[in-house]
Design an enzyme around this catalytic site. Structure first.
Site, short mmCIF file in Angstrom:
data_model
loop_
_atom_site.label_atom_id
_atom_site.label_comp_id
_atom_site.label_asym_id
_atom_site.label_seq_id
_atom_site.Cartn_x
_atom_site.Cartn_y
_atom_site.Cartn_z
N HIS A 195 -52.32 -19.52 19.32
CA HIS A 195 -52.70 -18.74 19.28
C HIS A 195 -51.30 -17.14 18.98
CE1 HIS A 195 -54.87 -15.48 17.28
NE2 HIS A 195 -56.42 -15.43 17.34
N SER A 196 -50.56 -17.88 20.05
CA SER A 196 -49.57 -16.42 20.54
C SER A 196 -48.67 -16.71 19.50
CB SER A 196 -48.37 -17.19 21.63
OG SER A 196 -47.98 -18.69 21.37
#
Length: 547
Positions: A208-209
């Protein structure tokens, strides 16, 4: 392209404990011969219906940009924290066997050219450990990111496992398998096994980063082309820009001025109430314990992903009949399906009647609804041109916020009451600056107290609600993934403190309901899907027929 070697990796174990700090060691791989790579289908972008807003950059300039290190954004760092270490899963069902060589060549021509998908997160030379991570450009070997497991039923240890179950088990096993942080944090798993809905399945796993769900799904769509016209990018439904929350009065009459002042007061009051609820939920205000509420440590447990296809036309028929939006209908369907499921689960014990009365009387059940904070969604055209080395001004990263959305738990006599109630809830949230407020609060906490402050607020907000909810708009035409026709899209996420995550994904004339669950809390996710699909059917049948 010269012939290369394909590395077929064994699927990871089904129940290991996920380590929030993945090691750099790689799983054992076995080597297999691969036929010569074939070039990917044409990636030319059709510009017949749009004007280009992108500026072309020279090769030297592009290479120079790649040498610059960028700091990982505060939101990106938040998604690396222990209790919010999140990954996005995107399951693609395709209509023909996956050609590994063609897909690898296509990734080289598109996805690998994106800066985030060709960079690693690390501390720069000369900086001490513990300082801000930076994106360090690196050379990507596609073979390290494409996994081709052997999932044929005859090779399975279970003689009774169906192909659908094998794929489901494999995707669940990914949620406990660490990802190698010495490489860009993305993988593509190619499962050449026919299921009940597709000839083969491709599974993206992306940290998700690298970006939020809306931008990553748009990026994946930028790697596809329309099946009917391989030179054209997917077509998304046209959406009207949202009206300003407080439109100024069109006339100077006292009534118009009074209505404007009243609208300002309503938004101000709703925003104040939502601020209080937001702070209370982040600190102590918890949802009622139900059969859907996860316990402590749920973010570390394995998640199972199941999905069901329903008719998008049915959703639109309800929308048109009730004079509301698609999202209003989906909120109502969700409330109806969850009510069915909970009344069944809470009625299974000896005090079933008492438990059901308790549900009706005092249940607080809310979702953390994910909101995209961009003024507009990234469209595939811009992202495709960005991967081609052109500056389109697309703002990348995690630009999301949360809305606390309450869901009524009740068994209404009239099924249309669920949609009416859902519309009232959504309209109430539209008359508030809740999403902007939550985004600003998280940004302030990160600047004031560091990433751990923002992560603590997010963890409290999510863990004190019951489930995550989102609705994603997909293409209206059939699309292909490097020449492989896509039959369905099923995105989801894991690593956050919820036992239930519910996504709706539209594609052509179908709506995919995607559920991710912690099986220790929700042992029968297919029953939950049945309840959601049945609720849509019952609501559709309750629409008055036109004479």
């Amino acid at each position: 392209m010269e012939s290369s070697k394909e590395y077929a990796k064994s699927p990871p174990p089904l129940r290991p404990t996920r380590d929030p700090n993945p090691p750099k060691q790689q799983p054992h791989v076995k080597e297999a011969m691969e036929p010569k790579s074939t070039p990917p289908p044409s990636m030319k972008i059709s510009r017949s219906n749009r004007s280009s807003r992108c500026e072309s950059g020279g090769a030297e300039e592009k290479e120079g940009d790649r040498e610059e290190e960028e700091p990982v954004s505060p939101a990106g760092l938040m998604f690396r924290q222990e209790h919010t270490n999140c990954y996005i899963i995107a399951i693609l069902g395709v209509g023909k066997p996956l050609d590994v060589a063609t897909i690898k060549a296509g990734l080289e021509a598109t996805l690998v050219r994106h800066a985030r998908f060709s960079s690693v997160q690390q501390v720069s030379a000369g900086e001490r450990e513990g300082t801000t991570l930076r994106w360090k450009p690196t050379k990507v070997d596609v073979d390290d990111h494409v996994v081709v497991p052997d999932l044929h039923p005859e090779s399975s240890s279970s003689d009774t496992a169906s192909p659908d179950q094998l794929v489901e088990d494999y995707v669940a096993s990914l949620t406990t398998a660490p990802m190698n942080s010495s490489r860009p944090l993305w993988e593509l798993h190619l499962l050449n096994i026919p299921t009940s809905e597709a000839t083969a399945v491709a599974v993206f796993r992306i940290h998700h980063s690298l970006g939020d769900g809306a931008s990553l799904i748009s990026l994946l769509l930028a790697c596809t082309r329309r099946t009917a016209d391989p030179a054209s990018l997917p077509t998304l439904p046209e959406s009207r820009p949202p009206p300003p929350p407080l439109p100024p009065p069109t006339s100077a009459s006292p009534l118009a001025l009074l209505l404007y002042v009243w609208a300002v007061l309503v938004v101000a009051w709703n925003t104040l109430v939502d601020l209080v609820v937001l702070v209370a939920t982040s600190i102590w205000l918890k949802d009622t314990p139900t059969a859907l509420k996860g316990g402590e440590g749920v973010e570390f447990r394995s998640k199972r992903f199941v999905h069901r296809t329903v008719s998008l036309d049915d959703v639109k028929d309800i929308k048109n009949s009730m004079h509301c939006t698609v999202n209003d209908v989906l909120v109502g369907v969700t409330a109806a399906g969850i009510s069915r499921y909970l009344h069944r689960r809470h009625g299974e014990n000896n005090d079933g009647k008492k438990q059901q009365q308790l549900l009706k009387a005092s249940t607080r059940l809310r979702s953390a609804m994910i909101m995209n904070m961009r003024p507009k969604l990234e469209i595939p055209q811009d992202l495709a041109e960005m991967m081609a080395g052109k500056n389109c001004g697309v703002k990348w990263g995690n630009l999301i916020s949360y809305i606390i959305l309450p869901f009524p738990i009740a068994m209404y006599q009239d099924p249309l009451d669920y949609v009416r109630k859902g519309k009232a809830i959504v309209d109430r949230k539209k008359s508030s600056l809740h999403a902007v407020l939550a985004y600003r609060c998280a940004t302030f906490l990160i600047k004031k107290f560091g990433v751990k402050g923002g992560a603590a607020m997010t963890y409290g907000l999510v863990s004190n609600t019951t489930f995550s909810y989102s609705n994603i708009v997909g293409p209206v035409d059939a699309i292909s993934f490097y020449g492989h026709p896509i039959l369905y899209l099923a995105p989801s996420v894991y690593g956050h403190p919820h036992a239930l995550t519910l996504h709706y994904q539209s594609y052509m004339n179908a709506m995919k309901i995607v559920v991710a669950v912690d099986e220790s809390t929700i042992p029968n996710p297919h029953q939950l899907l049945d309840d959601l699909a049945e609720s849509l059917k019952v609501i559709k049948e309750a629409i008055p027929t036109k004479s």
